[in-house]
Design an enzyme around this catalytic site. Structure first.
Site, PDB file in Angstrom:
ATOM      1  N   HIS A   1      70.396 -57.105  46.149  1.00  0.00           N
ATOM      2  CA  HIS A   1      69.722 -58.376  45.957  1.00  0.00           C
ATOM      3  C   HIS A   1      70.712 -59.533  45.990  1.00  0.00           C
ATOM      4  O   HIS A   1      71.745 -59.501  45.332  1.00  0.00           O
ATOM      5  CB  HIS A   1      69.018 -58.349  44.590  1.00  0.00           C
ATOM      6  CG  HIS A   1      68.434 -59.658  44.153  1.00  0.00           C
ATOM      7  ND1 HIS A   1      68.986 -60.428  43.155  1.00  0.00           N
ATOM      8  CD2 HIS A   1      67.338 -60.330  44.579  1.00  0.00           C
ATOM      9  CE1 HIS A   1      68.263 -61.513  42.965  1.00  0.00           C
ATOM     10  NE2 HIS A   1      67.265 -61.487  43.824  1.00  0.00           N
TER      11      HIS A   1
ATOM     12  N   LYS B   1      56.957 -62.721  50.379  1.00  0.00           N
ATOM     13  CA  LYS B   1      56.335 -62.676  49.057  1.00  0.00           C
ATOM     14  C   LYS B   1      54.843 -62.364  49.170  1.00  0.00           C
ATOM     15  O   LYS B   1      54.171 -62.785  50.115  1.00  0.00           O
ATOM     16  CB  LYS B   1      56.512 -64.012  48.339  1.00  0.00           C
ATOM     17  CG  LYS B   1      57.962 -64.400  48.087  1.00  0.00           C
ATOM     18  CD  LYS B   1      58.646 -63.477  47.098  1.00  0.00           C
ATOM     19  CE  LYS B   1      60.043 -63.962  46.766  1.00  0.00           C
ATOM     20  NZ  LYS B   1      60.757 -63.044  45.863  1.00  0.00           N
TER      21      LYS B   1
END
Length: 366
Positions: free
Chosen positions: A295, A165
């Site tokens: 995903h 992230k």
């Protein structure tokens, strides 16, 4: 074969690590809505959909309303999907509509595979027996050293790439963190995920500052409804773009493809509406020479990828696989690869006791 019955259940599963967080999310639970379909010959199939902790009751209500339209109808997933989508589409062509349809579609593909005694990959048209994985973490809250340890562990365990992230208030903090990771893991493929958290100027600055770090992709730098913004960013960025987990229709993906605004196609098999539309996106991406890089929900996504020619990796979200959530019988990863179980259907055996323990009843989601 016709649909004799279909039953739904919503469960709210706590994350084993407690809380996930990124630029725009704080997640404590994953909601799983299961669909159990029974055909008129007594055969059965199980599917599911998921949320990041919000909206499960809305999806369940939509499925309960859909049920009477399915009973007695043809059990083939493609014909059911298109009819059900037309029934629900006034609620929006994608979003809760497609999340709800995914549970039914996945159950019907499982039913078809079980009835024909074929694993899902063979039913769809197998092109490989196993799928490479990349390691992914919800790690914006961790220190640079902790994230570097995580990525180093994935590299050691045989994963083909890693994703971390980004989105610290100061882009230089992101650069410092990524530099430390790069120094630790060398040329190991490394991607970053911004979770739609930037404005266009922020994304442009970040892409410029990240360029020397040789990144695999920048994921969701802008809001996903901003196709033009992604096109403009891709024109000026030296880093490829990944997106798709928050796109819900084939038409949305096609807008990115025809505008040359996407490099890695990260379709979520639940959010797109199940296996039927997922394969349509995969075929369209293949026409544009783009790899499917799905995903989440690895154990199903990777099974589907066994029937998709154009792939890169499937995502192993640390702490968020169905196995780690405890909702299915464990399916192990072997040296960074996932091979689906060689059994009829989708190979997912749900822990009904756990789902019942965390079932939502009476509208209570506490």
């Amino acid at each position: 074969m016709r649909i004799a019955d279909i039953q739904f259940q919503l469960s709210r599963i706590p994350l084993p690590g407690g809380t996930w967080g990124d630029q725009i999310h704080t997640v404590t639970h994953i909601e799983i809505i299961t669909a159990d379909v029974t055909a008129d010959d007594g055969s059965t199939g199980t599917g599911f959909t998921h949320t990041s902790g919000v909206g499960g009751r809305t999806i369940l209500a939509m499925l309960e309303e859909l049920r009477p339209t399915l009973i007695g109808g043809n059990a083939h997933p493609r014909s059911v999907w298109h009819g059900a989508w037309h029934y629900l589409r006034d609620n929006g062509p994608g979003g809760v509509t497609t999340l709800a349809l995914a549970a039914v579609d996945i159950a019907l593909w499982d039913l078809l595979g079980r009835s024909l005694n074929l694993p899902l990959a063979d039913l769809l048209g197998r092109v490989r027996d196993r799928v490479p994985l990349y390691g992914s973490g919800i790690n914006l809250h961790l220190s640079a050293e902790e994230v570097a340890d995580q990525v180093e562990g994935w590299k050691r365990d045989g994963y083909g790439a890693a994703k971390v992230k980004v989105g610290k208030p100061d882009v230089e903090e992101d650069v410092e963190r990524l530099t430390k990771i790069r120094e630790r893991v060398g040329a190991f493929p490394l991607a970053v995920d911004a979770n739609q958290g930037w404005s266009f100027p922020q994304a442009a600055i970040a892409a410029e500052r990240y360029a020397p770090l040789d990144l695999l992709w920048v994921e969701e730098p802008l809001r996903v409804d901003d196709v033009e913004g992604h096109r403009r960013l891709r024109e000026r960025s030296r880093i490829p773009l990944g997106l798709g987990e928050n796109l819900y229709t084939l038409q949305q993906f096609n807008q990115y493809f025809i505008n040359d605004a996407c490099d890695f196609v990260q379709t979520d098999v639940g959010r797109i509406g199940g296996i039927t539309p997922y394969m349509a996106v995969a075929d369209t991406a293949r026409a544009f020479g783009l790899p499917m890089t799905p995903h989440f929900i690895m154990e199903l996504s990777a099974h589907v990828l066994c029937a998709v020619p154009n792939i890169s990796w499937a995502e192993m979200t640390e702490g968020g696989t169905l196995t780690e959530l405890g909702v299915i019988e464990a399916q192990p990863i072997q040296n960074g690869w996932f091979a689906p179980r060689d059994v009829p259907g989708n190979g997912l055996e749900f822990d009904r006791g756990l789902l019942k323990r965390y079932a939502v009843s009476g509208g209570d989601v506490s």
